[in-house]
Write a protein that holds these residues in place. Structure first.
Motif, short mmCIF file in Angstrom:
data_model
loop_
_atom_site.label_atom_id
_atom_site.label_comp_id
_atom_site.label_asym_id
_atom_site.label_seq_id
_atom_site.Cartn_x
_atom_site.Cartn_y
_atom_site.Cartn_z
N SER A 194 -14.98 -34.23 36.21
CA SER A 194 -14.92 -34.87 37.39
C SER A 194 -14.78 -36.23 37.63
N ASP A 195 -14.50 -36.97 36.49
CA ASP A 195 -14.37 -38.49 36.49
C ASP A 195 -12.73 -38.76 36.64
N ARG A 196 -12.52 -39.90 36.82
CA ARG A 196 -11.00 -40.22 37.14
C ARG A 196 -10.38 -41.21 36.43
N ILE A 197 -9.27 -41.24 36.33
CA ILE A 197 -8.73 -42.35 35.55
C ILE A 197 -8.70 -43.80 36.23
N VAL A 198 -9.08 -44.61 35.62
CA VAL A 198 -9.10 -46.13 35.99
C VAL A 198 -7.71 -46.87 35.17
#
Length: 240
Positions: free
Chosen positions: A23-27
Motif C-alpha cells: 500500500s505504500d508509495r514511491i517517493v
C-alpha cells in the motif's frame, strides 16, 4: 559460461512513504549502473503520488517532505513506468539487477505498476527473465554463522564499502551493488554458477531464511509467519 560478474550491473533502490509494499508509495527512486561495483551511470527520480501523504516518520528517514514531493515530483505512474522500462532493458541485455531486500522494493514497484498498467513487473522484459542479486540474502546464505545485524549499512561496514548516505536512493543503490560485487568476489562458488543459477539459488535460500526467522519468532509468538517468497510477492488485490 560468461563472466557475468565482470559485466555491467544495474542497481535499484526506492525510498517510500512507509513499510508496506502493498500500500505504500514511491517517493524517490534511483537506478545505478555499475561495473565491478563502481558507478558509471545514474538516474534518479522524485515521485508525486497525488493525494498520498508522506508521513513525517518517512520524511525523518529519507528527508523528503510531502509538500516538496507534491510540488516537484513527477507523477508516480510515470516514474514506475520509467523504472520498469530500464529494468526490462537490463534483463534483455542479460544484466543482473541488484536490489537489497528485493521483496520489498520489487513488490512495491510492481504494485505501483498495477495502479497504472495491466502488466506485472516480471513481464515487462517479455520472455527474458529479470535475474536479481540481493546482497542481504547472499550474505545470509553464504555466511550464516556470523553474528550481528545485517542491514545494508552493516554489510557496508563488514565488506568495507563506503556508503555515501543511508536512505538516499542513489547512495543505497550504489552501496548495494558494491556489496554484492564484494560478496561475489569473496565466494568463488557464486562465480562458478551462471547468473540464472545464482538467481534460482536465492529463491531457495529465501525460503530457508524465512523458515529460520519464523522459528525464531515463534519462540515468543506461536502464530508468527514469515513470507519466504523472493524476489517479489505475486499480486493479489492492489491498494489504490
Amino acid at each position: 559460461m560468461s563472466a557475468w560478474w565482470l559485466e555491467e550491473w544495474v542497481a535499484l533502490d526506492l525510498e517510500t512513504t512507509g513499510l508496506s509494499p502493498e500500500s505504500d508509495r514511491i517517493v524517490t527512486a534511483a537506478l545505478v549502473w555499475t561495473r565491478k561495483g563502481v558507478p558509471v551511470e545514474m538516474r534518479t527520480w522524485l515521485a508525486d503520488a497525488g493525494q498520498q501523504p508522506v508521513p513525517t516518520e518517512a520524511t525523518a528517514v529519507h528527508g523528503v517532505h510531502e509538500r516538496h514531493a507534491h510540488r516537484h515530483g513527477r507523477p508516480v505512474g510515470i516514474v514506475a513506468q520509467m523504472i520498469a522500462a530500464a529494468v526490462a532493458e537490463a534483463a534483455i541485455d542479460g544484466l543482473p539487477v541488484v536490489v537489497a531486500n528485493a521483496p520489498y522494493d520489487l513488490t512495491l514497484h510492481d504494485r505501483e505498476l498495477a495502479r497504472h498498467f495491466s502488466f506485472p513487473l516480471d513481464t515487462w522484459a517479455g520472455s527474458k527473465p529479470i535475474n536479481v542479486l540481493d546482497p542481504l540474502l547472499l550474505d545470509w546464505a553464504l555466511d550464516q554463522r556470523r553474528d550481528g545485524r545485517r542491514r545494508l549499512v552493516d554489510l557496508c561496514e563488514h565488506y568495507e564499502v563506503v556508503h555515501e548516505g543511508p536512505h538516499r536512493a542513489d547512495a543505497d543503490a550504489a552501496a548495494a551493488a558494491a556489496v554484492a560485487h564484494r560478496i561475489v568476489g569473496h565466494y568463488p562458488e557464486l562465480r562458478q554458477m551462471s547468473l540464472a543459477e545464482v538467481h534460482e539459488a536465492q529463491v531457495g535460500w529465501a525460503v530457508e531464511r524465512a523458515e529460520a526467522r519464523q522459528r525464531a519468532k515463534r519462540r515468543t509468538d506461536p502464530t508468527a509467519v514469515v513470507d519466504g517468497r523472493w524476489p517479489l510477492i505475486p499480486r493479489q488485490e492492489v491498494a489504490r
